[in-house]
Design an enzyme around this catalytic site. Structure first.
Site, mmCIF file in Angstrom:
data_model
loop_
_atom_site.group_PDB
_atom_site.id
_atom_site.type_symbol
_atom_site.label_atom_id
_atom_site.label_comp_id
_atom_site.label_asym_id
_atom_site.label_seq_id
_atom_site.Cartn_x
_atom_site.Cartn_y
_atom_site.Cartn_z
ATOM 1 N N GLY A 22 0.795 -1.223 0.000
ATOM 2 C CA GLY A 22 0.000 0.000 0.000
ATOM 3 C C GLY A 22 0.830 1.277 0.000
ATOM 4 N N ILE A 23 0.385 2.246 0.797
ATOM 5 C CA ILE A 23 1.039 3.561 0.827
ATOM 6 C C ILE A 23 2.481 3.444 1.344
ATOM 7 C CG2 ILE A 23 0.962 5.823 1.974
ATOM 8 C CD1 ILE A 23 -2.143 5.606 1.849
ATOM 9 N N ASP A 42 7.852 -3.815 8.854
ATOM 10 C CA ASP A 42 6.440 -4.223 8.811
ATOM 11 C C ASP A 42 6.278 -5.384 9.785
ATOM 12 O OD1 ASP A 42 4.109 -3.641 6.417
ATOM 13 O OD2 ASP A 42 3.752 -5.356 7.749
ATOM 14 N N ASP A 63 6.377 -4.829 14.803
ATOM 15 C CA ASP A 63 4.985 -4.527 15.133
ATOM 16 C C ASP A 63 5.020 -3.251 15.978
ATOM 17 O OD1 ASP A 63 2.485 -4.273 16.372
ATOM 18 O OD2 ASP A 63 2.171 -6.444 16.383
ATOM 19 N N VAL A 64 4.475 -2.160 15.435
ATOM 20 C CA VAL A 64 4.605 -0.869 16.118
ATOM 21 C C VAL A 64 3.814 -0.794 17.425
ATOM 22 C CG1 VAL A 64 5.120 0.402 13.994
ATOM 23 C CG2 VAL A 64 2.743 0.249 14.805
ATOM 24 N N TYR A 157 -10.630 5.114 14.763
ATOM 25 C CA TYR A 157 -9.667 5.510 13.728
ATOM 26 C C TYR A 157 -9.611 7.035 13.602
ATOM 27 C CZ TYR A 157 -7.500 5.617 9.031
ATOM 28 O OH TYR A 157 -6.684 5.865 7.956
ATOM 29 N N LYS A 161 -6.265 9.261 14.334
ATOM 30 C CA LYS A 161 -5.613 10.074 13.303
ATOM 31 C C LYS A 161 -5.567 11.555 13.707
ATOM 32 C CE LYS A 161 -4.403 6.865 10.437
ATOM 33 N NZ LYS A 161 -2.984 6.565 10.209
HETATM 34 N N1 LIG Z 1 -5.794 3.879 1.964
HETATM 35 C C1 LIG Z 1 -6.445 4.951 2.414
HETATM 36 O O1 LIG Z 1 -7.518 5.329 1.904
HETATM 37 C C2 LIG Z 1 -5.868 5.762 3.539
HETATM 38 C C3 LIG Z 1 -6.425 7.041 3.776
HETATM 39 C C4 LIG Z 1 -5.914 7.808 4.816
HETATM 40 C C5 LIG Z 1 -4.884 7.320 5.594
HETATM 41 N N2 LIG Z 1 -4.369 6.086 5.352
HETATM 42 C C6 LIG Z 1 -3.279 5.634 6.220
HETATM 43 O O2 LIG Z 1 -2.159 5.273 5.441
HETATM 44 C C7 LIG Z 1 -1.395 4.284 6.140
HETATM 45 C C8 LIG Z 1 -1.129 3.108 5.225
HETATM 46 O O3 LIG Z 1 -2.378 2.551 4.867
HETATM 47 P P1 LIG Z 1 -2.613 1.653 3.581
HETATM 48 O O4 LIG Z 1 -3.821 2.170 2.923
HETATM 49 O O5 LIG Z 1 -1.361 1.487 2.805
HETATM 50 O O6 LIG Z 1 -3.031 0.298 4.343
HETATM 51 P P2 LIG Z 1 -2.623 -1.236 4.075
HETATM 52 O O7 LIG Z 1 -3.541 -2.031 4.947
HETATM 53 O O8 LIG Z 1 -2.596 -1.510 2.625
HETATM 54 O O9 LIG Z 1 -1.132 -1.322 4.636
HETATM 55 C C9 LIG Z 1 -0.846 -1.192 6.004
HETATM 56 C C10 LIG Z 1 0.506 -1.817 6.281
HETATM 57 O O10 LIG Z 1 0.768 -1.626 7.676
HETATM 58 C C11 LIG Z 1 1.163 -2.869 8.232
HETATM 59 N N3 LIG Z 1 0.762 -2.911 9.635
HETATM 60 C C12 LIG Z 1 -0.484 -2.970 10.140
HETATM 61 N N4 LIG Z 1 -0.428 -3.017 11.476
HETATM 62 C C13 LIG Z 1 0.882 -2.969 11.813
HETATM 63 C C14 LIG Z 1 1.578 -2.983 13.040
HETATM 64 N N5 LIG Z 1 0.941 -3.106 14.222
HETATM 65 N N6 LIG Z 1 2.931 -2.880 13.019
HETATM 66 C C15 LIG Z 1 3.590 -2.792 11.846
HETATM 67 N N7 LIG Z 1 2.987 -2.829 10.647
HETATM 68 C C16 LIG Z 1 1.642 -2.907 10.638
HETATM 69 C C17 LIG Z 1 0.473 -3.940 7.396
HETATM 70 O O11 LIG Z 1 1.142 -5.201 7.503
HETATM 71 C C18 LIG Z 1 0.556 -3.326 6.004
HETATM 72 O O12 LIG Z 1 1.762 -3.646 5.361
HETATM 73 C C19 LIG Z 1 -2.214 3.928 7.384
HETATM 74 O O13 LIG Z 1 -1.730 4.653 8.495
HETATM 75 C C20 LIG Z 1 -3.607 4.395 7.031
HETATM 76 O O14 LIG Z 1 -4.380 4.688 8.154
HETATM 77 C C21 LIG Z 1 -4.841 5.294 4.348
#
Ligand SMILES: NC(=O)c1ccc[n+]([C@@H]2O[C@H](COP(=O)([O-])OP(=O)(O)OC[C@H]3O[C@@H](n4cnc5c(N)ncnc54)[C@H](O)[C@@H]3O)[C@@H](O)[C@H]2O)c1
Length: 252
Positions: A22-23, A42, A63-64, A157, A161
C-alpha cells in the site's frame, strides 16, 4: 554525487513503518528513487522482505504496537548504519463499527497501533534525532482527522488520526530547537488493501466515496508517497503541519 554499490546517492537513512504494501510500499519506493537508503519495517515479514528487495534496502520486522520492539529497531538501525535521518510512521489499521458497537478491544487495538505506535516510534527515533541535532518525521494521518467519517463509521480511527496530526504539532514545537522537523501527511481515500476492510468491494459505497472527492476518483498510493517524500526531504522550513492530499475532499 557519488553512487554507492547499492545505488544510494544520498547518505541519508530513512525508516518506513508498515511498508510491506500500500502507501508504505509506495513511500519506500519514492524515497529509494531519491537515492536514500530505506529500511523497510512491517509486522508482515513476507511482504516487507519483498519490498526491501524491490527498493534495494533492508528489512526489519516490527509490530509498532510493541514498544520494546520499536526501541529495539531504533537501536538496531543506528548500530547498523551509524545514522538515521527520516522516520515515516505509516503503519496503521482501520475498523468499521457504529460507535455504539465499538468494543473496548477494538478501541484499544486501533489506538495502540495507530496512535500509541506512532508516538512510541517518534519517542524512540526522536532520541537519536535530538542527540544528533537533525531529523525529519512524517506521520501518516488521514482526512479522518478532520471530519466525522462517513458513510462508513470508524470513531476510534478518526480519533487516532486526529492524535497523529496533533503529535506533529506538539513534537514540532518541542523539538524545533534540536533541528528536528515533525509533520504529517493526511491522505484522502487511496486505492490500497486497507479499503477492503471498509467496503471497497461494494459498488454503492465506491460511488459514495467518489462523489465526496472533487477530483472524481480514488487517489493512488504513489500520489501520497510523492507528497511524503517532499515533506520528509525537501520541505526544510515546514514543521508542525499536516499536508492534506485528498483530491479536494476537505476543501469543499
Ligand atoms: N488507503 C487509504 O484510503 C488511507 C487514507 C488515509 C490514511 N491512510 C493511512 O495510510 C497508512 C497506510 O495505509 P494503507 O492504505 O497502505 O493500508 P494497508 O492495509 O494496505 O497497509 C498497512 C501496512 O501496515 C502494516 N501494519 C499494520 N499493522 C501494523 C503494526 N501493528 N505494526 C507494523 N505494521 C503494521 C500492514 O502489515 C501493512 O503492510 C495507514 O496509516 C492508514 O491509516 C490510508
Amino acid at each position: 554525487m557519488t553512487e554507492s554499490p547499492q545505488g544510494h546517492t544520498d547518505d541519508r537513512v530513512a525508516v518506513v513503518t508498515g511498508a510491506g504494501q500500500g502507501i508504505g510500499r509506495a513511500i519506500a519506493v519514492a524515497l529509494a528513487a531519491r537515492g536514500v537508503r530505506v529500511v523497510v519495517t512491517d509486522r508482515n515479514a513476507e511482504t516487507g522482505t519483498a519490498v526491501a528487495k524491490e527498493v534495494g534496502g533492508d528489512f526489519l520486522s516490527l509490530d509498532v504496537s510493541d514498544p520494546r520492539a520499536v526501541a529495539g529497531v531504533a537501536g538496531e538501525v543506528v548500530r547498523r548504519f551509524d545514522r538515521v535521518d527520516v522516520l515515516v510512521n505509516n503503519a496503521g489499521i482501520a475498523h468499521e463499527d457504529d460507535a455504539l458497537d465499538v468494543t473496548d478491544e477494538v478501541w484499544h487495538r486501533v489506538l495502540d497501533v495507530d496512535l500509541t505506535g506512532t508516538f512510541v516510534a517518534c519517542r524512540e527515533f526522536g532520541r537519536h534525532f535530538v542527540r544528533r541535532g537533525s531529523g525529519s518525521i512524517v506521520n501518516i494521518s488521514s482526512i479522518a482527522a478532520f471530519i466525522g467519517s462517513n458513510p462508513e463509521y470508524h470513531v476510534a480511527y478518526d480519533v487516532a488520526k486526529a492524535g497523529v496530526s496533533q503529535l506533529a504539532r506538539s513534537l514540532a514545537v518541542e523539538w524545533a530547537r534540536y533541528g528536528v522537523r515533525v509533520n504529517a501527511v493526511a491522505p484522502g481515500r487511496t486505492r490500497t488493501p486497507i479499503l477492503d476492510t471498509v467496503g471497497m468491494d461494494d459498488p454503492r459505497r465506491m460511488t459514495q466515496w467518489i462523489d465526496q472527492i472533487p477530483l472524481g476518483r480514488l487517489l493512488e498510493a504513489e500520489e501520497i508517497a510523492a507528497a511524503v517524500a517532499f515533506v520528509a526531504l525537501d520541505a526544510t522550513a515546514m514543521t508542525g503541519q499536516t499536508l492534506l492530499v485528498d483530491g479536494g475532499q476537505i476543501a469543499q
